[in-house]
Design an enzyme around this catalytic site. Sequence first.
Site, PDB file in Angstrom:
ATOM      1  N   LYS A   1       0.821  -1.210   0.000  1.00  0.00           N
ATOM      2  CA  LYS A   1       0.000   0.000   0.000  1.00  0.00           C
ATOM      3  C   LYS A   1       0.865   1.275   0.000  1.00  0.00           C
ATOM      4  O   LYS A   1       2.080   1.197  -0.084  1.00  0.00           O
ATOM      5  CB  LYS A   1      -0.978  -0.043   1.173  1.00  0.00           C
TER       6      LYS A   1
HETATM    7  C1  LIG Z   1      -5.737  -3.874   0.621  1.00  0.00           C
HETATM    8  C2  LIG Z   1      -7.160  -3.539   0.678  1.00  0.00           C
HETATM    9  C3  LIG Z   1      -7.937  -3.814   1.804  1.00  0.00           C
HETATM   10  C4  LIG Z   1      -7.459  -4.652   2.950  1.00  0.00           C
HETATM   11  O1  LIG Z   1      -6.372  -4.140   3.615  1.00  0.00           O
HETATM   12  P1  LIG Z   1      -5.643  -5.038   4.715  1.00  0.00           P
HETATM   13  O2  LIG Z   1      -4.814  -4.066   5.480  1.00  0.00           O
HETATM   14  O3  LIG Z   1      -4.830  -6.058   3.981  1.00  0.00           O
HETATM   15  O4  LIG Z   1      -6.689  -5.677   5.555  1.00  0.00           O
HETATM   16  C5  LIG Z   1      -9.242  -3.363   1.834  1.00  0.00           C
HETATM   17  N1  LIG Z   1      -9.767  -2.686   0.794  1.00  0.00           N
HETATM   18  C6  LIG Z   1      -9.068  -2.419  -0.318  1.00  0.00           C
HETATM   19  C7  LIG Z   1      -9.710  -1.637  -1.417  1.00  0.00           C
HETATM   20  C8  LIG Z   1      -7.750  -2.854  -0.430  1.00  0.00           C
HETATM   21  O5  LIG Z   1      -7.054  -2.617  -1.550  1.00  0.00           O
END
Ligand SMILES: *Cc1c(COP(=O)(O)O)cnc(C)c1O
Length: 384
Positions: A188
């Site tokens: 991310k």
């Molecule tokens: C990555 C992601 C999540 C989940 O994030 P985590 O920290 O892995 O739980 C939720 N929504 C979207 C749109 C994502 O890309």
Amino acid sequence: MNSSPLPFARPSINQDDIDAVVAVLESGWLTQGPVTREFEERFAETVGAKHAIAVCSCTAALHLALEAVGVGPGDTVLTTPYTFTATAEVIRYLGAEIRFTDIEGPSMLWDVDGVAQAIAEDPKVKALLPVHVAGQAVDMEGLLQVAEGRPIVEDAAHALPTDVFVDGAWKRIGSVGTVSCFSFYATKTITSAEGGMVTTDDDELAARMRVMRLHGIDVDAWRRYREKGAWGYDVVAPGFKYNISDLHAALGNSQLQRAETFSAQRTAIAQRYNEALADLSWIELPTCVSHSSHCWHLYATKVRPGTIDRQQVIHALAEAGIGISVHFKPLHLHSYYAQRYNLKPSDFPVALDQFERAFSLPIFMDMSHADVDRVIAVLRGISC
Ligand SMILES: *Cc1c(COP(=O)(O)O)cnc(C)c1O
């Protein structure tokens, strides 16, 4: 030609990040503690929220947020099919029902008119769950209007830092909806390896989420006892084990200091792609909406209808050792959601069309000009 693998995404870790993690290892306190508190304070300041609560993932953040706003059995939560399953699965954790409404087109963002229509049709709609896809925000001004006071829990997993135009001013995502949920997963916009954050201005929601983050233990009551030197604490609800560790928080806190720099680095890569690919007739470049900034978590592009087969593009990039991804295979095409809600692919025609033509190119902070040019060269070499 360079054929070493170019990953789709890779975190940018510097010596400050490493030192911050090592300092926690040497401190003797590994789990949630002073570094987590510091991370929360700095995060709240960064996005302009009153409260920030660190958790172990964005999925946990979404679950806590929906629980806090009172979603439960008998309720419906509206969301978009154009997302990752984490967005919608949390609705089912709480025994509530999911109702999808379609996206608006090339931006892949939720269509506010469709949301308004679903609210008008369905008296059980308890909350709205928008997703700020790729790094651009949903039309929050429009959504706030149609919500008519219903809580808006934002999936902001892609949106740090993103600003959205609401009521005549630019506001940072994290300070706009009822609760905003961020992800610090390894790929991310910033990372704590695994981790997430909820932000809100609402004192009561913040208190509930703090309690539910750690086993339903009333931490404030606990602290009061501790100040008197006693050991006691009180469990007020069957809470979750969703806290983050100081080890993870140290990495997140260190990365947070570079969130703006990271965003600028990704923006420069996006500009390089935009300029070099603009004249290719078969490619549809990412759309920028006027109500939001773009932090370019994803460079999500598409094949133009009736030009070439997306699979040909994916194959050419794979042959050249370049990592790609597809954002997103809409949830209504996955068997669980299709079966549970009796959904056909054509039920969300815009999402279906976008998905069938979509492919995302690598865009990460430490990508060199040569890396970007290598991707461009492969795309320019595709003949149609
Ligand atoms: C990555 C992601 C999540 C989940 O994030 P985590 O920290 O892995 O739980 C939720 N929504 C979207 C749109 C994502 O890309």
